[in-house]
Design a protein around this motif. Structure first.
Motif, PDB file in Angstrom:
ATOM      1  N   ALA A  88     -53.994-117.809  -6.718  1.00 56.42           N
ATOM      2  CA  ALA A  88     -54.500-116.872  -7.715  1.00 56.42           C
ATOM      3  C   ALA A  88     -53.629-115.624  -7.733  1.00 56.42           C
ATOM      4  CB  ALA A  88     -55.947-116.500  -7.420  1.00 56.42           C
ATOM      5  N   ASP A  89     -53.597-115.007  -8.887  1.00 53.94           N
ATOM      6  CA  ASP A  89     -52.843-113.782  -9.111  1.00 53.94           C
ATOM      7  C   ASP A  89     -53.746-112.584  -8.825  1.00 53.94           C
ATOM      8  OD1 ASP A  89     -51.488-111.573 -10.217  1.00 53.94           O
ATOM      9  OD2 ASP A  89     -50.610-112.802 -11.806  1.00 53.94           O
ATOM     10  N   LEU A  90     -53.288-111.686  -7.996  1.00 57.21           N
ATOM     11  CA  LEU A  90     -54.065-110.503  -7.619  1.00 57.21           C
ATOM     12  C   LEU A  90     -54.373-109.604  -8.810  1.00 57.21           C
ATOM     13  CD1 LEU A  90     -55.206-109.260  -5.027  1.00 57.21           C
ATOM     14  CD2 LEU A  90     -53.087-108.005  -4.787  1.00 57.21           C
ATOM     15  N   TYR A  91     -53.591-109.708  -9.860  1.00 61.16           N
ATOM     16  CA  TYR A  91     -53.814-108.890 -11.047  1.00 61.16           C
ATOM     17  C   TYR A  91     -54.874-109.475 -11.977  1.00 61.16           C
ATOM     18  CZ  TYR A  91     -49.328-106.860  -9.618  1.00 61.16           C
ATOM     19  OH  TYR A  91     -48.313-106.262  -8.923  1.00 61.16           O
ATOM     20  N   SER A  92     -55.245-110.715 -11.748  1.00 55.89           N
ATOM     21  CA  SER A  92     -56.230-111.386 -12.605  1.00 55.89           C
ATOM     22  C   SER A  92     -56.958-112.439 -11.775  1.00 55.89           C
ATOM     23  CB  SER A  92     -55.514-112.024 -13.797  1.00 55.89           C
ATOM     24  OG  SER A  92     -56.449-112.670 -14.627  1.00 55.89           O
ATOM     25  N   LEU A  93     -57.889-111.996 -10.958  1.00 54.92           N
ATOM     26  CA  LEU A  93     -58.588-112.897 -10.034  1.00 54.92           C
ATOM     27  C   LEU A  93     -59.621-113.756 -10.771  1.00 54.92           C
ATOM     28  CD1 LEU A  93     -59.017-110.341  -7.131  1.00 54.92           C
ATOM     29  CD2 LEU A  93     -57.550-112.368  -7.121  1.00 54.92           C
ATOM     30  N   GLN A 110     -47.870-102.995  -0.406  1.00 49.96           N
ATOM     31  CA  GLN A 110     -46.490-102.517  -0.340  1.00 49.96           C
ATOM     32  C   GLN A 110     -45.538-103.432  -1.100  1.00 49.96           C
ATOM     33  OE1 GLN A 110     -48.276-103.536   2.286  1.00 49.96           O
ATOM     34  NE2 GLN A 110     -47.050-104.741   3.717  1.00 49.96           N
ATOM     35  N   HIS A 111     -45.986-104.647  -1.433  1.00 48.61           N
ATOM     36  CA  HIS A 111     -45.137-105.622  -2.125  1.00 48.61           C
ATOM     37  C   HIS A 111     -45.369-105.668  -3.638  1.00 48.61           C
ATOM     38  CE1 HIS A 111     -43.943-107.310   1.739  1.00 48.61           C
ATOM     39  NE2 HIS A 111     -45.215-107.293   2.086  1.00 48.61           N
ATOM     40  N   LEU A 112     -46.357-104.954  -4.150  1.00 50.53           N
ATOM     41  CA  LEU A 112     -46.776-105.109  -5.543  1.00 50.53           C
ATOM     42  C   LEU A 112     -46.005-104.232  -6.521  1.00 50.53           C
ATOM     43  CD1 LEU A 112     -50.651-105.229  -5.073  1.00 50.53           C
ATOM     44  CD2 LEU A 112     -49.040-107.145  -5.258  1.00 50.53           C
ATOM     45  N   LYS A 113     -45.669-104.818  -7.664  1.00 47.30           N
ATOM     46  CA  LYS A 113     -45.001-104.068  -8.725  1.00 47.30           C
ATOM     47  C   LYS A 113     -45.967-103.118  -9.426  1.00 47.30           C
ATOM     48  CE  LYS A 113     -41.421-107.455  -9.638  1.00 47.30           C
ATOM     49  NZ  LYS A 113     -40.910-108.478 -10.519  1.00 47.30           N
ATOM     50  N   ASP A 114     -47.232-103.490  -9.507  1.00 49.14           N
ATOM     51  CA  ASP A 114     -48.230-102.663 -10.185  1.00 49.14           C
ATOM     52  C   ASP A 114     -49.469-102.506  -9.296  1.00 49.14           C
ATOM     53  OD1 ASP A 114     -49.906-101.325 -11.935  1.00 49.14           O
ATOM     54  OD2 ASP A 114     -49.573-102.704 -13.605  1.00 49.14           O
ATOM     55  N   PRO A 115     -49.381-101.682  -8.258  1.00 50.14           N
ATOM     56  CA  PRO A 115     -50.505-101.561  -7.330  1.00 50.14           C
ATOM     57  C   PRO A 115     -51.775-101.011  -7.978  1.00 50.14           C
ATOM     58  CG  PRO A 115     -48.799 -99.951  -6.792  1.00 50.14           C
ATOM     59  CD  PRO A 115     -48.242-100.845  -7.851  1.00 50.14           C
ATOM     60  N   LYS A 116     -51.629-100.170  -8.989  1.00 49.63           N
ATOM     61  CA  LYS A 116     -52.812 -99.617  -9.666  1.00 49.63           C
ATOM     62  C   LYS A 116     -53.606-100.729 -10.356  1.00 49.63           C
ATOM     63  CE  LYS A 116     -54.274 -96.121 -12.955  1.00 49.63           C
ATOM     64  NZ  LYS A 116     -53.835 -95.073 -13.905  1.00 49.63           N
ATOM     65  N   LYS A 117     -52.920-101.643 -10.993  1.00 47.34           N
ATOM     66  CA  LYS A 117     -53.588-102.766 -11.668  1.00 47.34           C
ATOM     67  C   LYS A 117     -54.314-103.637 -10.637  1.00 47.34           C
ATOM     68  CE  LYS A 117     -52.731-106.527 -14.922  1.00 47.34           C
ATOM     69  NZ  LYS A 117     -51.727-107.221 -15.737  1.00 47.34           N
ATOM     70  N   ASP A 156     -36.208-100.099   6.496  1.00 46.62           N
ATOM     71  CA  ASP A 156     -37.014-100.411   5.309  1.00 46.62           C
ATOM     72  C   ASP A 156     -36.876-101.891   4.953  1.00 46.62           C
ATOM     73  OD1 ASP A 156     -38.642-100.128   3.102  1.00 46.62           O
ATOM     74  OD2 ASP A 156     -37.095 -99.245   1.837  1.00 46.62           O
ATOM     75  N   ASP A 157     -37.997-102.572   4.860  1.00 43.66           N
ATOM     76  CA  ASP A 157     -38.027-103.967   4.440  1.00 43.66           C
ATOM     77  C   ASP A 157     -37.752-104.014   2.937  1.00 43.66           C
ATOM     78  OD1 ASP A 157     -38.980-106.497   3.452  1.00 43.66           O
ATOM     79  OD2 ASP A 157     -40.141-106.727   5.292  1.00 43.66           O
ATOM     80  N   ALA A 158     -36.768-104.778   2.520  1.00 46.95           N
ATOM     81  CA  ALA A 158     -36.381-104.843   1.110  1.00 46.95           C
ATOM     82  C   ALA A 158     -37.507-105.343   0.209  1.00 46.95           C
ATOM     83  CB  ALA A 158     -35.151-105.734   0.954  1.00 46.95           C
ATOM     84  N   SER A 159     -38.471-106.077   0.774  1.00 46.81           N
ATOM     85  CA  SER A 159     -39.584-106.571  -0.047  1.00 46.81           C
ATOM     86  C   SER A 159     -40.665-105.513  -0.259  1.00 46.81           C
ATOM     87  CB  SER A 159     -40.197-107.828   0.576  1.00 46.81           C
ATOM     88  OG  SER A 159     -40.920-107.504   1.753  1.00 46.81           O
ATOM     89  N   HIS A 160     -40.548-104.360   0.406  1.00 50.17           N
ATOM     90  CA  HIS A 160     -41.528-103.280   0.239  1.00 50.17           C
ATOM     91  C   HIS A 160     -41.139-102.422  -0.960  1.00 50.17           C
ATOM     92  CE1 HIS A 160     -43.117-103.361   4.648  1.00 50.17           C
ATOM     93  NE2 HIS A 160     -43.107-104.548   4.075  1.00 50.17           N
ATOM     94  N   LEU A 161     -41.932-102.537  -2.009  1.00 52.32           N
ATOM     95  CA  LEU A 161     -41.679-101.779  -3.229  1.00 52.32           C
ATOM     96  C   LEU A 161     -42.389-100.435  -3.227  1.00 52.32           C
ATOM     97  CD1 LEU A 161     -42.191-104.715  -5.771  1.00 52.32           C
ATOM     98  CD2 LEU A 161     -40.058-103.943  -4.691  1.00 52.32           C
ATOM     99  N   ASN A 162     -43.405-100.300  -2.377  1.00 56.84           N
ATOM    100  CA  ASN A 162     -44.214 -99.090  -2.312  1.00 56.84           C
ATOM    101  C   ASN A 162     -44.280 -98.607  -0.877  1.00 56.84           C
ATOM    102  OD1 ASN A 162     -45.336 -99.262  -5.156  1.00 56.84           O
ATOM    103  ND2 ASN A 162     -45.950-101.242  -4.325  1.00 56.84           N
TER     104      ASN A 162
END
Length: 188
Positions: A88-93, A110-117, A156-162
């Motif tokens: 499942a997608d965390l943005y649309s459970l 820390q991995h999400l492109k849109d943490p607010k969503k 810094d882990d490269a997969s951490h976007l936030n």
């Protein structure tokens, strides 16, 4: 099925890393026990490590894990076939509003492109409680660097976007949730 970075983290030969992870998981289990949930969603369950701990601790009756990674879910289904897991997608459970007494989202934001969503979506499916964990920056990067991990990126882990400190993550989360307690087992 490829081994994931998360799987390798949980099977690390580094005793310090294992100790830090154990402290984090112990703190999450302690907080979940206080809540006494009947239903639990582990959003971003990866290979099911936390769900398995909840099961063995007798926490929850209806526990479900979701993740977007097919590799992580394949590992989880192979190693923990008794867990209830789905892609499942965390943005649309795929759950109704207020479906779970407790929602866990640990080591995901820390991995999400849109943490607010994602935060809005977790708020939607949670009846009352959510437990989050994210690396506490800059401590997490510093600890990585000190142990020789991600040295070229200064830890810094490269997969951490936030990147959040404890205070900045609490501020972010408090836009949708009331923060009852905050625990910070180093380096989270």
């Amino acid at each position: 099925m490829a081994l994931t970075a998360n799987y390798r983290k949980y099977h690390s030969g580094n005793p310090l890393q294992r100790r830090f992870l154990e402290r984090l998981l112990t703190q999450i289990i302690r907080q979940a026990r206080i809540i006494h949930p009947r239903s639990v969603l582990d959003a971003g369950c990866g290979e099911g490590f936390l769900l398995d701990r909840l099961k063995h601790a007798g926490i929850g009756v209806k526990n479900i894990g979701v993740d977007l990674s097919e590799d992580a879910l394949a590992i989880a289904k192979k190693e923990r076939p008794d867990l209830s897991l789905k892609k499942a997608d965390l943005y649309s459970l795929p759950f109704k509003d207020s479906s779970f007494d407790l929602v866990l989202c640990c080591e995901v934001f820390q991995h999400l492109k849109d943490p607010k969503k994602a935060l809005k979506e977790l708020h939607r499916v949670a009846k009352q409680y959510v437990i989050f964990s994210v690396p506490n920056e800059p401590l997490f990067k510093t600890a990585n660097f000190m142990r020789g991990k991600h040295v070229l990126n200064f830890g810094d882990d490269a997969s951490h976007l936030n990147h959040w400190s404890g205070d900045s993550f609490e501020e972010f989360v408090s836009k949708y949730f009331t923060v009852f307690t905050r625990k910070q087992p180093f380096p989270w």
